[in-house]
Write a protein that holds these residues in place. Structure first.
Motif, short mmCIF file in Angstrom:
data_model
loop_
_atom_site.label_atom_id
_atom_site.label_comp_id
_atom_site.label_asym_id
_atom_site.label_seq_id
_atom_site.Cartn_x
_atom_site.Cartn_y
_atom_site.Cartn_z
N VAL A 132 0.85 -1.20 0.00
CA VAL A 132 0.00 0.00 0.00
C VAL A 132 0.87 1.24 0.00
O VAL A 132 0.59 2.22 -0.69
N ALA A 133 1.98 1.22 0.79
CA ALA A 133 2.88 2.38 0.84
C ALA A 133 3.50 2.64 -0.52
O ALA A 133 3.62 3.79 -0.95
N LYS A 149 9.53 6.40 -5.85
CA LYS A 149 10.47 7.50 -5.90
C LYS A 149 10.62 8.18 -4.53
O LYS A 149 11.72 8.57 -4.14
N ASP A 150 9.53 8.34 -3.80
CA ASP A 150 9.55 9.05 -2.52
C ASP A 150 9.67 8.12 -1.31
O ASP A 150 9.59 8.56 -0.16
N MET A 151 9.83 6.83 -1.53
CA MET A 151 9.92 5.87 -0.43
C MET A 151 11.12 6.13 0.50
O MET A 151 10.95 6.09 1.72
#
Length: 153
Positions: A15-16, A23-25
């Motif tokens: 889900v994350a 890209k923003d993980m």
């Protein structure tokens, strides 16, 4: 604590990735790590404060017990410590050896007092003298074999 299993954790990661994006993980993980670190510091600070309060309470209890014990002792001995426990600062009388007695026989009373004081001073200095050092070991130490014993084959 939260009882999160492997399947729940995998679902959260999926889900994350879908919501945040790959890209923003890293930024999201860094932010989450900082929050977790702050929470750990806060809980450690809180735990330290609780430990200090418990320690103070224990010290207060011990102090009350000591005061009660002291009051009990003071009631039992209102005149102070028994005479045998009074600090005098002097050493107990010392028995003279036969040699010391023989040396004192021919002296005048003043010389005897001076000699006894010298013996007392000698006993006092002997009590505070450093312990004798052990005798040194022989200069040559026993030789030990360095090679392991030969195996018989």
């Amino acid at each position: 604590m939260f009882d999160i299993g492997a399947t729940e954790l995998l679902m959260i990661v999926i889900v994350a990735v879908l919501v945040i994006g790959p890209k923003d993980m890293p930024l999201a993980f860094r932010t989450a790590g900082r929050w977790v670190g702050k929470m750990r510091k806060l809980s450690a600070h809180f735990r330290t404060g609780l430990d200090a309060m418990v320690r103070e309470a224990e010290l207060d209890d011990m102090e009350k017990k000591w005061k009660a014990q002291n009051e009990k002792i003071m009631r039992e001995h209102p005149d102070g410590a028994p005479p045998e426990m009074e600090p005098t600062g002097a050493y107990p009388p010392r028995q003279l050896t036969a040699e010391q007695k023989a040396r004192l026989e021919g002296l005048s009373p003043e010389e005897r007092i001076a000699a006894k004081e010298a013996v007392a001073a000698e006993a006092k200095s002997a009590a505070h003298a450093p312990a004798p050092q052990p005798v040194d070991a022989p200069e040559t130490a026993p030789e030990l074999p360095l090679d392991p014993p030969a195996k018989d084959s």
